[in-house]
Design a protein around this motif. Structure first.
Motif, PDB file in Angstrom:
ATOM      1  N   LYS A   1       0.414  -1.375   0.429  1.00 51.57           N
ATOM      2  CA  LYS A   1      -0.066  -0.356  -0.235  1.00 51.57           C
ATOM      3  C   LYS A   1       0.799   0.734   0.046  1.00 51.57           C
ATOM      4  CE  LYS A   1      -3.554   2.662   2.552  1.00 51.57           C
ATOM      5  NZ  LYS A   1      -4.021   2.480   3.483  1.00 51.57           N
ATOM      6  N   ASP A   2       2.016   1.308   0.690  1.00 50.63           N
ATOM      7  CA  ASP A   2       2.468   1.811   0.670  1.00 50.63           C
ATOM      8  C   ASP A   2       3.778   2.592  -0.363  1.00 50.63           C
ATOM      9  OD1 ASP A   2       1.835   2.655   3.255  1.00 50.63           O
ATOM     10  OD2 ASP A   2       3.898   2.384   4.095  1.00 50.63           O
ATOM     11  N   SER A   3       3.797   1.650  -1.240  1.00 53.46           N
ATOM     12  CA  SER A   3       4.869   2.052  -1.790  1.00 53.46           C
ATOM     13  C   SER A   3       3.495   1.401  -3.984  1.00 53.46           C
ATOM     14  CB  SER A   3       5.594   0.683  -2.368  1.00 53.46           C
ATOM     15  OG  SER A   3       6.595   0.670  -0.954  1.00 53.46           O
ATOM     16  N   HIS A   4       2.621   1.794  -3.839  1.00 58.86           N
ATOM     17  CA  HIS A   4       1.667   1.365  -4.805  1.00 58.86           C
ATOM     18  C   HIS A   4       1.565   1.967  -5.859  1.00 58.86           C
ATOM     19  CE1 HIS A   4      -0.612   5.499  -4.055  1.00 58.86           C
ATOM     20  NE2 HIS A   4      -1.038   4.645  -4.835  1.00 58.86           N
ATOM     21  N   TYR A   5       1.936   3.340  -5.871  1.00 60.66           N
ATOM     22  CA  TYR A   5       2.307   4.305  -7.158  1.00 60.66           C
ATOM     23  C   TYR A   5       3.749   3.593  -7.516  1.00 60.66           C
ATOM     24  CZ  TYR A   5       2.732   7.544 -10.546  1.00 60.66           C
ATOM     25  OH  TYR A   5       3.099   8.156 -11.807  1.00 60.66           O
ATOM     26  N   GLN A   6       5.232   2.826  -6.639  1.00 60.18           N
ATOM     27  CA  GLN A   6       5.793   2.210  -7.601  1.00 60.18           C
ATOM     28  C   GLN A   6       6.117   1.313  -8.092  1.00 60.18           C
ATOM     29  OE1 GLN A   6       7.726   3.223  -3.164  1.00 60.18           O
ATOM     30  NE2 GLN A   6       9.584   4.457  -4.574  1.00 60.18           N
ATOM     31  N   ILE A   7       5.130   0.919  -7.125  1.00 62.14           N
ATOM     32  CA  ILE A   7       4.941  -0.381  -7.956  1.00 62.14           C
ATOM     33  C   ILE A   7       4.570  -0.321  -8.822  1.00 62.14           C
ATOM     34  CG2 ILE A   7       3.171  -3.118  -7.608  1.00 62.14           C
ATOM     35  CD1 ILE A   7       4.200  -2.329  -4.815  1.00 62.14           C
ATOM     36  N   GLN A   8       2.974  -0.159  -9.278  1.00 65.23           N
ATOM     37  CA  GLN A   8       2.319   0.548 -10.421  1.00 65.23           C
ATOM     38  C   GLN A   8       2.420   1.027 -11.388  1.00 65.23           C
ATOM     39  OE1 GLN A   8      -0.620   2.901  -8.926  1.00 65.23           O
ATOM     40  NE2 GLN A   8      -1.930   1.847 -10.246  1.00 65.23           N
TER      41      GLN A   8
ATOM     42  N   TRP B   1      -6.671  -2.328  -7.623  1.00 63.83           N
ATOM     43  CA  TRP B   1      -7.004  -3.140  -6.743  1.00 63.83           C
ATOM     44  C   TRP B   1      -6.848  -1.420  -5.866  1.00 63.83           C
ATOM     45  CZ3 TRP B   1      -2.035  -2.300  -3.564  1.00 63.83           C
ATOM     46  CH2 TRP B   1      -2.479  -2.306  -2.066  1.00 63.83           C
ATOM     47  N   VAL B   2      -6.039  -0.306  -6.348  1.00 64.67           N
ATOM     48  CA  VAL B   2      -5.365   1.151  -6.112  1.00 64.67           C
ATOM     49  C   VAL B   2      -6.822   2.156  -6.063  1.00 64.67           C
ATOM     50  CG1 VAL B   2      -4.683   3.169  -6.835  1.00 64.67           C
ATOM     51  CG2 VAL B   2      -3.104   0.832  -6.960  1.00 64.67           C
ATOM     52  N   ARG B   3      -7.718   2.025  -8.223  1.00 67.79           N
ATOM     53  CA  ARG B   3      -8.428   2.828  -7.225  1.00 67.79           C
ATOM     54  C   ARG B   3      -9.629   2.173  -6.613  1.00 67.79           C
ATOM     55  NH1 ARG B   3      -7.498   1.353 -12.599  1.00 67.79           N
ATOM     56  NH2 ARG B   3      -9.439  -0.436 -12.896  1.00 67.79           N
ATOM     57  N   ASP B   4      -9.930   1.055  -5.885  1.00 68.25           N
ATOM     58  CA  ASP B   4     -11.084   1.292  -5.286  1.00 68.25           C
ATOM     59  C   ASP B   4     -10.916   1.270  -3.673  1.00 68.25           C
ATOM     60  OD1 ASP B   4     -12.613  -0.923  -6.607  1.00 68.25           O
ATOM     61  OD2 ASP B   4     -11.689  -2.567  -6.690  1.00 68.25           O
ATOM     62  N   GLY B   5      -9.596   1.893  -3.525  1.00 66.52           N
ATOM     63  CA  GLY B   5      -9.209   2.174  -1.961  1.00 66.52           C
ATOM     64  C   GLY B   5      -7.962   1.406  -1.210  1.00 66.52           C
ATOM     65  N   MET B   6      -7.454   0.760  -2.262  1.00 67.44           N
ATOM     66  CA  MET B   6      -6.210  -0.593  -1.062  1.00 67.44           C
ATOM     67  C   MET B   6      -6.787  -0.845  -0.377  1.00 67.44           C
ATOM     68  SD  MET B   6      -2.745   1.617  -2.181  1.00 67.44           S
ATOM     69  CE  MET B   6      -3.761   3.478  -2.000  1.00 67.44           C
ATOM     70  N   GLN B   7      -7.822  -1.884  -0.686  1.00 68.64           N
ATOM     71  CA  GLN B   7      -8.541  -2.317   1.338  1.00 68.64           C
ATOM     72  C   GLN B   7      -7.517  -3.757   1.093  1.00 68.64           C
ATOM     73  OE1 GLN B   7     -11.652  -1.096   2.159  1.00 68.64           O
ATOM     74  NE2 GLN B   7     -11.160   0.155   0.603  1.00 68.64           N
ATOM     75  N   PRO B   8      -7.466  -3.973   2.463  1.00 65.46           N
ATOM     76  CA  PRO B   8      -7.083  -4.831   3.166  1.00 65.46           C
ATOM     77  C   PRO B   8      -7.254  -6.457   2.343  1.00 65.46           C
ATOM     78  CG  PRO B   8      -7.660  -3.702   4.962  1.00 65.46           C
ATOM     79  CD  PRO B   8      -8.117  -3.255   3.556  1.00 65.46           C
TER      80      PRO B   8
END
Length: 119
Positions: A47-54, A112-119
């Motif tokens: 979650k913290d690195s989501h944009y770097q992963i994208q 997942w990112v667009r949906d708000g990164m739910q656990p």
């Protein structure tokens, strides 16, 4: 209406074969001046690195040698803070390292990112 994508159900498995290798990767930490280890099997790390992963996942979208997009516009990643239609064209380290992830996996992560990164 279907349930929003979740890390545990939909995303975690996308990265399972890369967890050990990526645990050695250190990323700049946007919330501090330090670095952090990328743990693809841990929700908070992803979650913290989501944009770097994208950016890394979309690193194979464009072929700079032939100046050609390899995916349609609907599958491209917009540049964060960029103008409309400005897409990520490269990544410092495209992921996974052995070639592009199937588009279905990239689409799941993006959703997942667009949906708000739910656990």
């Amino acid at each position: 209406m279907s349930a929003p994508t979740s890390f545990k159900r939909d995303v975690q498995g996308l990265f399972s074969r890369y967890v050990a290798d990526m645990n050695k990767v250190k990323l700049n930490n946007p919330s501090s001046s330090g670095v952090r280890v990328l743990r693809l099997n841990e929700y908070e790390s992803v979650k913290d690195s989501h944009y770097q992963i994208q950016v890394a996942l979309h690193g194979y979208d464009y072929d700079s040698r032939s100046d050609t997009w390899l995916v349609s516009a609907e599958h491209r990643l917009l540049v964060r803070g960029g103008r409309a239609g400005e897409y990520v064209r490269s990544a410092p380290h495209p992921m996974p390292p052995d070639g592009p992830m199937p588009q279905e996996g990239i689409d799941i992560f993006d959703q997942w990112v667009r949906d708000g990164m739910q656990p």
